[in-house]
Scaffold this active site. Structure first.
Site: not given
Ligand SMILES: Cc1ncc(COP(=O)(O)O)c(C=O)c1O
Length: 395
Positions: A183, A211, A242
């Site tokens: 990310s 992502h 996202k």
């Molecule tokens: C790779 C990854 N996994 C999980 C999440 C968590 O998702 P959420 O924003 O739906 O809590 C994020 C959010 O930033 C993320 O970038």
């Protein structure tokens, strides 16, 4: 002051950046959200959002959220296990399972709680969790909640992953958990090689497609689809926060595993279910993503345009292969300073410092959306080049 306050005051990094006038967090948006927003009263170009598909202000999604609120109300006031299951939760689960190519799926209230609830529920005392050392914080927290042995390998280093697998007892569960798109730096996990090792060592794989969905694969089905490895991935998780223009998350996999999680994952059964509006919005976004492949094409056109522009301007952008473009600064203080300079020039970008990256890898993260124009990218590259040069980060 008490011990607690004294101790925390010593580590108050935000205070230090406030004193320098470069504190970058909690800026307030006071407009609709697209490539241009009103932030702290100033018009800025948004290059810090994860809304890759550019759907956050799509009128069809807004209408779907309004209609669901009118029909069901504003909340669910209970967990999915009890009174909190709506027909639209179940329909969305079916559609998501089909979308990512799995038997069944479960929707949680955020993506964070998917990782936090699923990972510890799959592994016990004599098992292993093996992670890339740059996985998302929610995976780290999920791993910490497990009683299993925790192993890590250096980012994308497949030889190290194999060494870790060799340390495990053959009969134990060995769960490899990895982000499909990292990310902060935008590079991809080497899923074909991870799958090869999974087969060799009889391991299991969970992939975080936060992502990847809407961005990679046929109709935006994600990186597993892009590499053609979906069948060999045991669990795929994703988030609605996202590309799906909402809030919430899901995990998809074999019917038996999903059924186990349905009755045991703590953040599923002990957390209130997602709101009608958020659920309907995610569902509408999913339909749009599947039916409008031109949106994904626009995202890739603007991404490729921006990647070339930043490279040609002399920025160090690492191994990215996605709409996430890291501009390495490699100095925490300069990272905050350049973020502030960019804001003053009308560009919002995100500073990335430890623990989101290694100390030597601080960067600012630029993220593209399908709705960005070439003019906006040109403007950002011109202004960021000026800022980076002034600070001596690039020549
Ligand atoms: C790779 C990854 N996994 C999980 C999440 C968590 O998702 P959420 O924003 O739906 O809590 C994020 C959010 O930033 C993320 O970038």
């Amino acid at each position: 002051m008490g011990l607690l306050q004294d101790k925390l005051a010593k580590y108050d990094l935000p205070q230090q950046y406030m004193a320098m006038g470069v504190y970058p967090y909690f800026r307030t948006i006071d407009s609709h959200q697209d490539t241009e927003v009103l932030m702290d009263g100033k018009k800025v170009l948004m290059f810090g959002s994860n809304a890759y598909t550019g759907l956050t202000y799509d009128k069809r999604i807004i209408e779907a959220a309004k209609a669901a609120t009118d029909k069901y109300g504003t909340g669910c006031a209970g967990s999915r296990l009890l009174n909190g299951t709506l027909d639209i939760h179940v329909e969305l689960e079916k559609e998501l399972a089909e979308f990512v190519g799995k038997d069944d799926a479960l929707c949680f209230s955020t993506g964070f709680t998917v990782n936090e609830g699923v990972i510890p529920q799959l592994t016990g005392r004599n098992d292993y969790i093996i992670c890339d050392d740059r996985v998302h914080a929610s995976i780290v927290d999920g791993r910490r909640l497990s009683f299993s042995t925790q192993l890590k390998y250096k980012h994308n280093d497949m030889a190290e992953l194999e060494k870790e697998l060799q340390k495990c007892e053959p009969d134990a569960i060995k769960l490899i958990v990895v982000d499909s798109v990292f990310s902060m730096e935008g590079d991809l996990a080497n899923l074909p090689e991870i799958v090869r090792l999974k087969k060799k060592y009889n391991a299991s794989i969970m992939v975080d497609e936060a992502h990847g969905l809407g961005v990679f694969g046929k109709q935006g089905r994600g990186v597993c689809d892009h590499f053609g490895v979906t069948e060999d991935i045991d669990l795929i998780m994703g988030t609605f926060s996202k590309s799906l223009a909402s809030i919430g998350g899901f995990v998809a996999g074999d019917a038996s595993v999903i059924n186990w999680l349905r009755h045991n994952a703590r953040s599923y059964i002990f957390q209130a279910s997602n709101t009608p509006a958020a659920t309907a919005a995610a569902r509408e976004a999913l339909h749009i993503i599947m039916n409008e492949p031109e949106r994904q094409q626009r995202l890739w056109d603007i991404t490729n345009y921006a990647l070339k522009k930043f490279r040609d301007a002399g920025f160090e952008i690492g191994e990215t292969e996605s709409p996430i473009i890291p501009l390495y600064v490699r100095d925490a203080e300069k990272t905050f300073v350049v973020t502030k300079m960019a804001f003053d020039e009308g560009i919002f970008i995100n500073p990335v410092i430890p623990p989101a990256c290694a100390p030597q890898d601080t960067l600012v993260r630029v993220a593209l959306m399908a709705t960005h124009t070439k003019d906006q990218v040109d403007y950002a590259v011109e202004k960021l080049t000026k800022c980076f040069r002034e600070l001596g980060v690039i020549e």
